[in-house]
Design a protein around this motif. Structure first.
Motif, short mmCIF file in Angstrom:
data_model
loop_
_atom_site.label_atom_id
_atom_site.label_comp_id
_atom_site.label_asym_id
_atom_site.label_seq_id
_atom_site.Cartn_x
_atom_site.Cartn_y
_atom_site.Cartn_z
N ILE A 1 -36.40 -30.09 -47.53
CA ILE A 1 -36.93 -29.21 -46.49
C ILE A 1 -38.38 -29.63 -45.78
O ILE A 1 -39.29 -29.61 -46.63
N ILE B 1 -32.48 -25.21 -40.73
CA ILE B 1 -32.94 -26.62 -41.35
C ILE B 1 -32.21 -27.63 -40.27
O ILE B 1 -32.79 -28.71 -39.85
N TYR C 1 -34.12 -30.66 -38.51
CA TYR C 1 -33.69 -32.11 -38.55
C TYR C 1 -32.94 -32.59 -37.14
O TYR C 1 -33.13 -33.88 -37.07
#
Length: 379
Positions: free
Chosen positions: A138, A314, A318
C-alpha cells in the motif's frame, strides 16, 4: 535493489511495481468473488428475516380472525356456550399457531447460524489474502505503532492509514520480554535521593535502568514517541515523551527535565539513542504481522462488504504510477520499470495494458471499474 522508470528516473516508491501490480490483480480476482458470496449470504439473511416477520404476522392475523369468527358463532348459538367447544377450539388454534411460529423461528435461527459460520470463513479468508499485500504494497501509507508487555508477554499493534482506508495489524515480536538493556547498554537517568547519616540531604544520583522493563511504547511512525520504563516492583517509573529532536522525562510523574540540576546530569545522546532504538524496534524485531481489521470511511470493510471500495482506492493510487510508467516509457502499450541490482546488472520488467485489462475484465463489472482506475482500459 534500485527501481527506476524506463528513462532511469527513480520510482517514488522503491518497490517492484510490476510484481505488486500482478499481486493486486491476483488478490482482486480472489477478493471480489469471496465478497460477492458474503454479500449474497448477507442479503439472503435480510430477506429471510423479512419473510419470517411476515409469516409470523400472517399467522397471528389468521389466529385473530379465527378467534373473532368463533366468538361470533358462539354468541349467535347460545347452546354452544355451556359445552366449551368454542373455548377448546380457540385454545387449539392458539397452540397450533404458537407451535408453527416456534418452528419457523427455530429454522430461521439455524439458517442464520449456518450463514454466519460461512460468512466468518469468508471474512477470515479475505483477511488472509489481504494480509501479505497490505503489509508492504500500500504505497504512501502512514504507519503508527504501539507495544505493551504484561506478565512477560510482549504484544504490539500497527495501525496504518492510506487515504480513506485504515487497517490494523497485531504484531508478534521475536522475544517475550523487552528490557532497556536490550536496546541500550548501561542506560541511566539522574534522580534526587536522600543522603547523609545525620542530616538527610538530597543529592543527584544516576539510577541504572538497564534491568527496567519497557512496558509500553506509542510511536506515530514519524517524530512523536512515548515510552514507559518500570522496575520490577513498579516503585520507580520513568516516562519519556519525545518529539523530533527534543524530549521530556518524567520520574514518578515529576518532570525531570524542568530541574536544572538534574538536566545537567542527563546524557542527552544516550537518551536520543534509546529513543531511536525504540523507534527502530518496530522495524527490526517484528516477527509477524496479522491483519485483523480493515476500515474504509470509518466502516468495517470486511463485515459490511466494502472490500471493493478498498480495492478501488488502491487501484486509483496505482493508476497514477501506471500513467507515469507509460509517460516515461518507450512503448505506450506497456507498463515498464527497470531494476538495478547491487552488482550493477540491470533488467526490465513489464506488463502490457492489454494483459492487465484482460485479467481484470474476467472478474466482471467490478474488474472493469478497477481497470479504469488503473488506467489500463484504453489506449
Amino acid at each position: 535493489m534500485k527501481y527506476t522508470f524506463q528513462d532511469s528516473t527513480e520510482l517514488p516508491y522503491q518497490r517492484d511495481f510490476i510484481n505488486d501490480l500482478h499481486e493486486f490483480i491476483k488478490i482482486s480476482k480472489e477478493l471480489i468473488l469471496l465478497e460477492a458470496e458474503a454479500k449474497d449470504l448477507n442479503e439472503t439473511n435480510k430477506k429471510n428475516t423479512v419473510l419470517l416477520e411476515r409469516q409470523v404476522q400472517e399467522i397471528e392475523e389468521l389466529e385473530k380472525n379465527l378467534n373473532v369468527f368463533l366468538m361470533d358463532v358462539s354468541s349467535s348459538n347460545e347452546s354452544l356456550s355451556p359445552t366449551g367447544i368454542v373455548d377448546e377450539i380457540i385454545s387449539s388454534i392458539g397452540s397450533i399457531a404458537s407451535k408453527k411460529k416456534m418452528e419457523l423461528e427455530k429454522q430461521h435461527e439455524e439458517n442464520l447460524k449456518t450463514a454466519a459460520y460461512r460468512i466468518g470463513e469468508l471474512n477470515s479468508r479475505m483477511l488472509s489474502i489481504m494480509n501479505p499485500f497490505f503489509e508492504d504494497s500500500i504505497y504512501g501509507s502512514r504507519d503508527t505503532y504501539s507495544m505493551s508487555q504484561d506478565n512477560q508477554k510482549l504484544s504490539g499493534k500497527q495501525i496504518s492509514f492510506a487515504g480513506k482506508m485504515e487497517y490494523w495489524f497485531e504484531l508478534e515480536f521475536n522475544i517475550n520480554e523487552l528490557k532497556v538493556d536490550d536496546l541500550y547498554k548501561d542506560f541511566s537517568l539522574p534522580v534526587w535521593t536522600p543522603s547523609g547519616l545525620l542530616h538527610r540531604e538530597n543529592k543527584v544520583k544516576d539510577m541504572g535502568l538497564s534491568d527496567y522493563l519497557i512496558t509500553s511504547v506509542e510511536y506515530d511512525g514519524d517524530e512523536h514517541l512515548e515510552a514507559v520504563l518500570r522496575d520490577g516492583k513498579s516503585e520507580h517509573i520513568f516516562k519519556i515523551v519525545a518529539d523530533d529532536n527534543t524530549f521530556i522525562i518524567f520520574y514518578n510523574d515529576q518532570d525531570v527535565t524542568t530541574d536544572e540540576d538534574l538536566v545537567k546530569s542527563i546524557d542527552e545522546e544516550a537518551v536520543k539513542a534509546l529513543i531511536r532504538n525504540m523507534e527502530q524496534y518496530f522495524s527490526v524485531a517484528v516477527q509477524s504481522r496479522v491483519l485483523t481489521h480493515v476500515f474504509i470511511d470509518g466502516n468495517d470493510a470486511i463485515s459490511e462488504n466494502l472490500v471493493i471500495d478498498c480495492l478501488k482506492l488502491i487501484a486509483a493510487n496505482y493508476g497514477i504510477l501506471v500513467d507515469e510508467c507509460i509517460a516515461k516509457g518507450y512503448n505506450k502499450d506497456e507498463i515498464t520499470i527497470k531494476i538495478e541490482r547491487p552488482d550493477d546488472t540491470r533488467t526490465e520488467k513489464y506488463i502490457s495494458k492489454a494483459d492487465a485489462f484482460k485479467q481484470l475484465s474476467e472478474i466482471g463489472s467490478e474488474g472493469l471499474e478497477l481497470a479504469g482506475l488503473l488506467n489500463v482500459s484504453g489506449n
